[in-house]
Design a protein around this motif. Structure first.
Motif, PDB file in Angstrom:
ATOM      1  N   UNK A  56       0.790  -1.233   0.000  1.00  0.00           N
ATOM      2  CA  UNK A  56       0.000   0.000   0.000  1.00  0.00           C
ATOM      3  C   UNK A  56       0.824   1.286   0.000  1.00  0.00           C
ATOM      4  N   UNK A  57       2.093   1.202   0.409  1.00  0.00           N
ATOM      5  CA  UNK A  57       2.940   2.395   0.372  1.00  0.00           C
ATOM      6  C   UNK A  57       3.463   2.647  -1.031  1.00  0.00           C
ATOM      7  N   UNK A  58       3.658   1.583  -1.794  1.00  0.00           N
ATOM      8  CA  UNK A  58       4.298   1.684  -3.101  1.00  0.00           C
ATOM      9  C   UNK A  58       3.291   1.888  -4.217  1.00  0.00           C
ATOM     10  N   UNK A  59       2.142   1.245  -4.114  1.00  0.00           N
ATOM     11  CA  UNK A  59       1.155   1.242  -5.191  1.00  0.00           C
ATOM     12  C   UNK A  59       0.731   2.656  -5.566  1.00  0.00           C
ATOM     13  N   UNK A  60       0.661   2.922  -6.867  1.00  0.00           N
ATOM     14  CA  UNK A  60       0.226   4.236  -7.337  1.00  0.00           C
ATOM     15  C   UNK A  60      -0.874   4.147  -8.380  1.00  0.00           C
ATOM     16  N   UNK A  61      -1.092   2.944  -8.926  1.00  0.00           N
ATOM     17  CA  UNK A  61      -2.096   2.779  -9.966  1.00  0.00           C
ATOM     18  C   UNK A  61      -3.476   2.599  -9.359  1.00  0.00           C
ATOM     19  N   UNK A  62      -4.470   3.229  -9.977  1.00  0.00           N
ATOM     20  CA  UNK A  62      -5.814   3.206  -9.402  1.00  0.00           C
ATOM     21  C   UNK A  62      -6.407   1.808  -9.436  1.00  0.00           C
ATOM     22  N   UNK A  63      -5.988   0.964 -10.386  1.00  0.00           N
ATOM     23  CA  UNK A  63      -6.492  -0.405 -10.422  1.00  0.00           C
ATOM     24  C   UNK A  63      -6.065  -1.161  -9.169  1.00  0.00           C
ATOM     25  N   UNK A  64      -4.844  -0.896  -8.695  1.00  0.00           N
ATOM     26  CA  UNK A  64      -4.378  -1.535  -7.468  1.00  0.00           C
ATOM     27  C   UNK A  64      -5.150  -0.995  -6.272  1.00  0.00           C
ATOM     28  N   UNK A  65      -5.380   0.318  -6.252  1.00  0.00           N
ATOM     29  CA  UNK A  65      -6.164   0.913  -5.167  1.00  0.00           C
ATOM     30  C   UNK A  65      -7.565   0.317  -5.116  1.00  0.00           C
ATOM     31  N   UNK A  66      -8.161   0.103  -6.289  1.00  0.00           N
ATOM     32  CA  UNK A  66      -9.496  -0.483  -6.383  1.00  0.00           C
ATOM     33  C   UNK A  66      -9.539  -1.822  -5.643  1.00  0.00           C
ATOM     34  N   UNK A  67      -8.516  -2.645  -5.844  1.00  0.00           N
ATOM     35  CA  UNK A  67      -8.478  -3.958  -5.188  1.00  0.00           C
ATOM     36  C   UNK A  67      -7.911  -3.880  -3.769  1.00  0.00           C
ATOM     37  N   UNK A  68      -7.017  -2.922  -3.545  1.00  0.00           N
ATOM     38  CA  UNK A  68      -6.410  -2.758  -2.219  1.00  0.00           C
ATOM     39  C   UNK A  68      -7.464  -2.558  -1.141  1.00  0.00           C
ATOM     40  N   UNK A  69      -8.510  -1.823  -1.478  1.00  0.00           N
ATOM     41  CA  UNK A  69      -9.542  -1.520  -0.502  1.00  0.00           C
ATOM     42  C   UNK A  69     -10.363  -2.749  -0.110  1.00  0.00           C
ATOM     43  N   UNK A  70     -10.255  -3.824  -0.861  1.00  0.00           N
ATOM     44  CA  UNK A  70     -10.908  -5.074  -0.470  1.00  0.00           C
ATOM     45  C   UNK A  70     -10.137  -5.777   0.640  1.00  0.00           C
ATOM     46  N   UNK A  71      -8.823  -5.560   0.666  1.00  0.00           N
ATOM     47  CA  UNK A  71      -7.973  -6.343   1.571  1.00  0.00           C
ATOM     48  C   UNK A  71      -7.314  -5.528   2.681  1.00  0.00           C
ATOM     49  N   UNK A  72      -7.267  -4.218   2.547  1.00  0.00           N
ATOM     50  CA  UNK A  72      -6.621  -3.395   3.576  1.00  0.00           C
ATOM     51  C   UNK A  72      -7.427  -2.133   3.840  1.00  0.00           C
ATOM     52  N   UNK A  73      -7.387  -1.701   5.065  1.00  0.00           N
ATOM     53  CA  UNK A  73      -8.131  -0.524   5.484  1.00  0.00           C
ATOM     54  C   UNK A  73      -7.207   0.453   6.204  1.00  0.00           C
ATOM     55  N   UNK A  74      -7.678   1.685   6.345  1.00  0.00           N
ATOM     56  CA  UNK A  74      -6.911   2.754   6.987  1.00  0.00           C
ATOM     57  C   UNK A  74      -7.677   3.277   8.207  1.00  0.00           C
ATOM     58  N   UNK A  75      -7.063   4.182   8.941  1.00  0.00           N
ATOM     59  CA  UNK A  75      -7.718   4.719  10.137  1.00  0.00           C
ATOM     60  C   UNK A  75      -9.034   5.389   9.807  1.00  0.00           C
ATOM     61  N   UNK A  76      -9.042   6.169   8.709  1.00  0.00           N
ATOM     62  CA  UNK A  76     -10.233   6.895   8.294  1.00  0.00           C
ATOM     63  C   UNK A  76     -10.356   6.806   6.783  1.00  0.00           C
ATOM     64  N   UNK A  77     -11.528   7.187   6.278  1.00  0.00           N
ATOM     65  CA  UNK A  77     -11.757   7.169   4.841  1.00  0.00           C
ATOM     66  C   UNK A  77     -12.916   8.117   4.537  1.00  0.00           C
ATOM     67  N   UNK A  78     -13.031   8.528   3.284  1.00  0.00           N
ATOM     68  CA  UNK A  78     -14.196   9.304   2.861  1.00  0.00           C
ATOM     69  C   UNK A  78     -15.240   8.327   2.341  1.00  0.00           C
ATOM     70  N   UNK A  79     -16.477   8.432   2.840  1.00  0.00           N
ATOM     71  CA  UNK A  79     -17.517   7.518   2.396  1.00  0.00           C
ATOM     72  C   UNK A  79     -18.178   8.017   1.111  1.00  0.00           C
ATOM     73  N   UNK A  80     -19.168   7.297   0.639  1.00  0.00           N
ATOM     74  CA  UNK A  80     -19.825   7.635  -0.625  1.00  0.00           C
ATOM     75  C   UNK A  80     -20.604   8.940  -0.550  1.00  0.00           C
TER      76      UNK A  80
END
Length: 576
Positions: A56-80
């Motif tokens: 998660x520190x290295x990834x910069x492509x949005x396709x990776x972010x799309x899948x990253x959110x299935x497997x890793x979470x952060x302290x906070x996030x913006x909802x829909x």
């Protein structure tokens, strides 16, 4: 920012109209008319963009972010709904609720905030998520040998320590008292029990940590993940399989297996959907013309799908490499901008439903302005483009292409291969610029190469066509400030791929961090946008929307329109 290109946000082009109101949930439950009714046993998702390393520190492509959110979470996030909400954290500390405070340390004004991690938040191997995991992220991201796109997201935190001997109660000391200190949506923890040893062994080598991280070497290790799913299979360039994480702190996901399939040719996504090879086309899928055309088929043929559109914070543009000797002349950059008929472009390619861009901040952002008194607006003006090129000494040659000192005024525009709409944009721009005597050739690469190497290391000759996705009121330091120009020396960190350097912009953006008055922040951002539009390090094209095609029986699916995608609530998706 993330590229759809950012983070780097490249995503396929989509139309800027809303057929689904913001925040509306797709809860229609009609059975698909195109095949067997889907169940929660499996969901197959099609994406058109390649993915990369899941660190998660290295990834910069949005396709990776799309899948990253299935497997890793952060302290906070913006909802829909566009609100900051806690995720791994119990609550969000603020100055008002006493969870944060401004302090004087070493003669400097800083900010301290206490973040409490959920008691039941653990990694997939059962190891508790603690303050030490976040501290490791800061340590790794701070290394000059590690290429982190949004490095300052981590380095803004000077120190993380446990409070009251509670490993889940963390005191964050920030380098300065920032107004947006709580906006840690990209501040991922790293599993100390797995990644610390890798960093200790390889962190002293340039790119050594990236290459040897377990996210690269052992990507199905469940201990790397803390979200509702874990990666059970990965085949770069083809697909990723996700299965539920039994250790997830939240509700268990409904769907037992999700397969994300890479289909780089956007022209075949519809065929794959109709055949059942995929069940859903993600927001990283259809191009604009395809989405509009398929939406009409869905309605006329009464297909069991729904095409969703959501206005977003996506900004399609061209980064100019300011190291190119021809592009060092601002008159040439302005001429390129004046020569683009953006109104005609969006009418021709997007049925007039896409909005021309004037700078990097989208109309969904409170910081947006189109006031010509505050920013320079480049309306199509072929004569002005020609005048500027003449003034710069570029004279029209026998074949219609301008020459100077025996050299042709020629550039190369690069983008992601296989993106039909971007290829159409390239052709359109080539024709526009040829009319004023500028030769532009096209050269495209697979997204993994384009973002992982070419843009990241500023290896494009002159022009890079892609998109950034961000969130409202997102300070553009990673893309605008001179210290964020990627170099070998800084481990290719930063996202200022243009190489733009403006000392006043640097100073203003530094001051923006600590400006607590909202109205003053808007004023400062507009000052930055004025310089951005005056100096033209980038050619703005248009603002985009997110689009997806979902089976009508899918419940709980919401497009967000910002950098935190719909997969952030994947555990709520339900097919039954």
């Amino acid at each position: 920012m993330k590229n759809l290109t950012g983070i780097l946000l490249a995503v396929t082009l989509v139309v800027a109209c809303t057929k689904k109101e913001a925040g509306q949930t797709a809860d229609v439950q009609a059975q698909s008319t195109t095949g067997t009714k889907l169940t929660n046993n499996e969901l197959k998702i099609g994406i058109s963009q390649e993915f990369e390393n899941f660190n998660p520190l290295i990834a910069s492509m949005v396709a990776t972010t799309y899948m990253q959110r299935m497997v890793n979470r952060t302290l906070v996030v913006i909802d829909a709904d566009g609100k900051w909400v806690p995720q791994l954290a119990k609550s969000i500390p603020t100055l008002e609720n006493g969870g944060a405070k401004v302090v004087k340390l070493g003669g400097k004004e800083k900010l301290q905030a206490t973040w409490e991690i959920l008691d039941n938040a653990v990694w997939g191997d059962g190891t508790p998520i603690t303050c030490e995991d976040f501290a490791l992220s800061v340590k790794v991201a701070s290394s000059p040998n590690v290429g982190v796109g949004e490095k300052e997201s981590f380095t803004q935190v000077e120190k993380i320590e446990s409070v009251d001997k509670n490993p889940k109660k963390c005191l964050f000391t920030y380098e300065k008292a920032k107004w947006d200190f709580y906006q840690l949506g990209n501040f991922y923890p790293l599993p100390k029990q797995l990644e610390e040893a890798v960093f200790k062994k390889f962190g002293a080598q340039k790119e050594g940590y990236e290459k040897n991280s377990l996210y690269s070497k052992d990507p199905t290790n469940v201990g790397l993940f803390n979200g509702p799913y874990v990666i059970s299979e990965m085949q770069l360039g083809d697909h990723v399989t996700f299965t539920p994480n039994p250790k997830f702190y939240g509700v268990q996901p409904h769907i037992k297996k999700i397969i994300v399939k890479l289909i780089p040719n956007t022209g075949t996504l519809e065929a794959n959907l109709r055949s059942g090879t995929i069940d859903l086309i993600s927001s990283l899928g259809l191009a604009l013309d395809q989405a509009l055309a398929f939406d009409k088929k869905v309605k006329s043929e009464k297909l069991g799908y729904e095409v969703l559109f959501q206005p977003s914070t996506v900004y399609e543009h061209i980064d100019l490499n300011l190291d190119n000797p021809f592009l060092k002349d601002v008159r040439v950059r302005k001429a390129l901008n004046y020569a683009i008929n953006k109104e005609d472009l969006v009418n021709a390619l997007f049925e007039g439903k896409q909005q021309p861009a004037i700078h990097s901040i989208t109309p969904r952002d409170p910081w947006f302005t189109a006031d010509p008194a505050k920013v320079t607006v480049y309306k199509y003006n072929k004569r002005e483009a020609e005048r500027l090129l003449d003034e710069a000494g570029w004279k029209v040659g026998a074949d219609g292409i301008r020459m100077k000192d025996g050299k042709r005024l020629s550039f190369t525009v690069m983008t992601t291969a296989g993106n039909k709409t971007r290829e159409l944009v390239q052709v359109y721009l080539q024709n526009q610029w040829k009319q004023v005597g500028i030769e532009v050739n096209a050269k495209n690469e697979p997204a993994r190469v384009f973002f992982g190497e070419t843009t990241k290391k500023r290896a494009f000759d002159s022009m890079a066509l892609f998109a950034w996705v961000s969130s409202p009121e997102n300070t553009p330091k990673s893309t605008f400030t001179s210290k964020n120009i990627p170099t070998a020396k800084n481990g290719w960190s930063g996202q200022n791929y243009m190489g733009w350097s403006n000392p006043q912009v640097d100073k203003t953006l530094e001051a923006l961090d600590t400006e607590m008055k909202p109205e003053k922040r808007i004023e400062m951002v507009h000052e930055v946008l004025k310089a951005y539009t005056d100096e033209v390090p980038v050619l703005p094209l248009y603002y985009r929307s997110d689009v997806a095609v979902i089976p009508t029986q899918l419940k709980g699916y919401r497009l967000t329109g910002h950098q935190f995608p719909e997969t952030n609530v994947v555990e709520n998706w339900n097919l039954e």
